[in-house]
Design a protein around this motif. Structure first.
Motif, PDB file in Angstrom:
ATOM      1  N   THR A 148       0.844  -1.204   0.000  1.00 30.34           N
ATOM      2  CA  THR A 148       0.000   0.000   0.000  1.00 30.34           C
ATOM      3  C   THR A 148       0.876   1.250   0.000  1.00 30.34           C
ATOM      4  O   THR A 148       2.067   1.197   0.268  1.00 30.34           O
ATOM      5  CB  THR A 148      -0.906   0.053   1.237  1.00 30.34           C
ATOM      6  OG1 THR A 148      -0.080   0.220   2.415  1.00 30.34           O
ATOM      7  CG2 THR A 148      -1.749  -1.203   1.387  1.00 30.34           C
ATOM      8  N   GLN A 149       0.238   2.385  -0.310  1.00 28.71           N
ATOM      9  CA  GLN A 149       0.802   3.720  -0.165  1.00 28.71           C
ATOM     10  C   GLN A 149       1.936   3.979  -1.160  1.00 28.71           C
ATOM     11  O   GLN A 149       2.206   3.168  -2.029  1.00 28.71           O
ATOM     12  CB  GLN A 149       1.247   3.943   1.283  1.00 28.71           C
ATOM     13  CG  GLN A 149       0.134   3.659   2.294  1.00 28.71           C
ATOM     14  CD  GLN A 149       0.638   3.545   3.718  1.00 28.71           C
ATOM     15  OE1 GLN A 149       1.031   4.522   4.318  1.00 28.71           O
ATOM     16  NE2 GLN A 149       0.626   2.323   4.247  1.00 28.71           N
ATOM     17  N   GLY A 150       2.598   5.135  -1.058  1.00 27.16           N
ATOM     18  CA  GLY A 150       3.712   5.473  -1.927  1.00 27.16           C
ATOM     19  C   GLY A 150       3.419   6.635  -2.857  1.00 27.16           C
ATOM     20  O   GLY A 150       2.262   6.971  -3.133  1.00 27.16           O
ATOM     21  N   ASN A 151       4.495   7.271  -3.370  1.00 27.74           N
ATOM     22  CA  ASN A 151       4.342   8.391  -4.298  1.00 27.74           C
ATOM     23  C   ASN A 151       5.598   8.575  -5.136  1.00 27.74           C
ATOM     24  O   ASN A 151       6.682   8.124  -4.784  1.00 27.74           O
ATOM     25  CB  ASN A 151       4.003   9.688  -3.570  1.00 27.74           C
ATOM     26  CG  ASN A 151       5.134  10.209  -2.704  1.00 27.74           C
ATOM     27  OD1 ASN A 151       5.617   9.537  -1.796  1.00 27.74           O
ATOM     28  ND2 ASN A 151       5.586  11.425  -2.978  1.00 27.74           N
ATOM     29  N   THR A 152       5.421   9.259  -6.269  1.00 26.46           N
ATOM     30  CA  THR A 152       6.513   9.624  -7.174  1.00 26.46           C
ATOM     31  C   THR A 152       6.428  11.121  -7.411  1.00 26.46           C
ATOM     32  O   THR A 152       5.541  11.587  -8.130  1.00 26.46           O
ATOM     33  CB  THR A 152       6.408   8.850  -8.504  1.00 26.46           C
ATOM     34  OG1 THR A 152       6.513   7.446  -8.243  1.00 26.46           O
ATOM     35  CG2 THR A 152       7.498   9.268  -9.475  1.00 26.46           C
ATOM     36  N   GLN A 153       7.346  11.874  -6.805  1.00 24.25           N
ATOM     37  CA  GLN A 153       7.330  13.337  -6.893  1.00 24.25           C
ATOM     38  C   GLN A 153       8.313  13.798  -7.958  1.00 24.25           C
ATOM     39  O   GLN A 153       9.472  13.382  -7.981  1.00 24.25           O
ATOM     40  CB  GLN A 153       7.703  13.951  -5.547  1.00 24.25           C
ATOM     41  CG  GLN A 153       7.737  15.481  -5.552  1.00 24.25           C
ATOM     42  CD  GLN A 153       8.419  16.057  -4.313  1.00 24.25           C
ATOM     43  OE1 GLN A 153       9.037  15.332  -3.540  1.00 24.25           O
ATOM     44  NE2 GLN A 153       8.309  17.367  -4.127  1.00 24.25           N
ATOM     45  N   ALA A 154       7.859  14.677  -8.846  1.00 21.49           N
ATOM     46  CA  ALA A 154       8.741  15.308  -9.829  1.00 21.49           C
ATOM     47  C   ALA A 154       9.354  16.553  -9.200  1.00 21.49           C
ATOM     48  O   ALA A 154       8.639  17.460  -8.767  1.00 21.49           O
ATOM     49  CB  ALA A 154       7.957  15.673 -11.089  1.00 21.49           C
TER      50      ALA A 154
END
Length: 476
Positions: A325-331
């Motif tokens: 679950t969860q997580g992100n990819t930030q530019a």
């Protein structure tokens, strides 16, 4: 909160790191909102009084106030986050795992760490930890959820069940008025869910069929919405509510090239050039026949003529991670990508080129790990200047024939050095250490002066006094 930094190379973007540590198991330290520098030292920590409370989606945004005809607001940097409690088995079983309990809210804090706004959801929905985004219109876009009673027998669930509806809401930050809403239950077919309705038996009859977890606003009045439990991302016309196209899931409008398909995804974002980014959890609790894959950051290019999605960039970790679950990819502004690994306790930064499965160290610039089983729903690197409204802290104690003075200032990003004053009386102090460089969150400064009264002054890079602590008495 002790963070272990395992890689820190030149080329990272500017700014500290923002996480909101909590644990579904055994919490190490306190839950709360945490800013760390790249060395792992805390810059600001706002602890919560109970591990049953959590923060999520902690980041820097720009706050615009709608001036109602008085010209455009230039905006001010702020901190924003969700606060509340989550249904985390085995403690809570009244809602599906990870769903927000009633009573949550969103906070907006200014650069002096003062509360500007508290934002709530409308018409009986609970503020959701997954998304809280400020707009240039002086509004907030966020997700909210609530159980809606429903006969689930057509889907294989209980007759007296409920479905956990997710709703996009937009609220005017000045008036608190609800301006817009979009309900998943009104537009998505629960039968397309990858989560069986029979799972409701473990969550008091509530089925988490959709599990919306991100919203991004794009050009032309479009919203990009990720529905984790549908394995799908939807491009929606905000005006009509109509789904323009679907990527992934059982009714995908796109086919997929190699390594382009995804499961249980989070954090879908519009990117320039007909691209989207996301965090592909990619693993765990997959139906029969679905191949498990490592969790990773993923950027897709969308060919609208041929309705085909192609993976153009991927970001894998070493050692390999499998985050359910969860997580992100930030530019980031310099082209790098910052990855929060969700249910794995890491966060990382990569050069824009990324890497491939089995090459997780390629283009890795930064990597850190939270202690124990602590995790953060998302992780961000943002530029931030914090100037606390409250004074620095000081403490002093005897050490042999000397005095050791401890100076700290929770949240100050401009303190570069400390000045120490001492004297026999609280009203009769003089400078005994003119310039002691700041060394981490708390700086220990030794002086031969016996005091017993001490005070510290925070100095900026030019040696100017920022703020002065209270006078403290030395302990033995």
């Amino acid at each position: 909160m002790r963070v272990k930094v395992t890689a820190n190379k030149p080329g990272t973007a500017r700014g500290p790191i923002f996480v909101a540590p909590f644990s579904a198991d055994q919490m190490v330290g306190q839950t709360g909102a945490l800013i760390n520098d790249s060395s792992g030292d805390p810059v600001w920590f706002r602890p919560l009084p109970s591990t049953n409370l959590q923060n999520a989606d902690f980041k820097v945004q720009t706050y615009y106030e709608a001036h109602r005809g008085r010209g455009r607001d230039r905006g001010q940097p702020v901190l924003t986050w969700w606060q509340g409690s989550l249904a985390l088995p085995p403690w809570y079983t009244n809602l599906p795992a990870g769903a927000p309990e009633p009573g949550g809210c969103y906070y907006i804090y200014d650069t002096r760490y003062r509360l500007l706004k508290t934002v709530f959801a409308h018409h009986g929905y609970y503020p959701d930890e997954h998304e809280f985004t400020l707009t240039r219109r002086g509004t907030a876009l966020f997700l909210a959820s609530k159980p809606v009673p429903m006969d689930l027998t057509p889907y294989g669930g209980p007759k007296n069940g409920a479905i956990l509806d997710s709703e996009v809401q937009e609220v005017d930050l000045t008036t608190g008025k609800l301006l817009y809403s979009w309900s998943a239950l009104d537009h998505l077919d629960p039968a397309d869910s990858e989560v069986s309705a029979s799972s409701a038996s473990s969550s008091d009859g509530v089925w988490d069929a959709f599990h919306l977890n991100s919203i991004d606003e794009g050009p032309g009045g479009r919203l990009l919405i990720s529905a984790r439990n549908m394995w799908a991302i939807y491009d929606i016309s905000k005006r009509s509510g109509r789904i323009r196209y679907q990527i992934g899931g059982k009714k995908s409008d796109f086919t997929f090239g190699p390594n382009a398909d995804f499961y249980w995804q989070h954090d879908a974002r519009f990117r320039p050039g007909n691209r989207i980014s996301m965090f592909d959890d990619g693993c765990c609790d997959l139906p029969d026949g679905a191949p498990e894959q490592q969790s990773h950051g993923l950027i897709l290019s969308l060919d609208f003529d041929n309705r085909r999605a192609t993976a153009v960039k991927t970001y894998y970790h070493e050692p390999p991670l499998y985050s359910p679950t969860q997580g992100n990819t930030q530019a980031l502004s310099n082209g790098n990508k910052f990855i929060g690994w969700g249910q794995s306790p890491y966060y990382s930064e990569y050069a824009e080129a990324g890497n491939s499965e089995g090459n997780g160290l390629q283009n890795l610039l930064y990597d850190a790990k939270l202690p124990g089983s602590n995790i953060s729903y998302r992780a961000f690197r943002n530029e931030w200047i914090g100037t606390p409204y409250y004074p620095p802290n000081a403490a002093a104690r005897a050490s042999g024939g000397d005095s050791v003075v401890y100076a700290s200032w929770n949240g100050s990003t401009q303190t570069r050095a400390w000045q120490v004053l001492a004297g026999p009386d609280p009203d009769d102090l003089s400078v005994v250490v003119r310039h002691a460089p700041r060394s981490g969150f708390e700086t220990a400064i030794t002086t031969s002066d016996p005091g017993p009264y001490f005070q510290v002054k925070a100095l900026d890079a030019r040696g100017r006094v920022l703020k002065v602590s209270k006078v403290v008495r030395r302990t033995s």
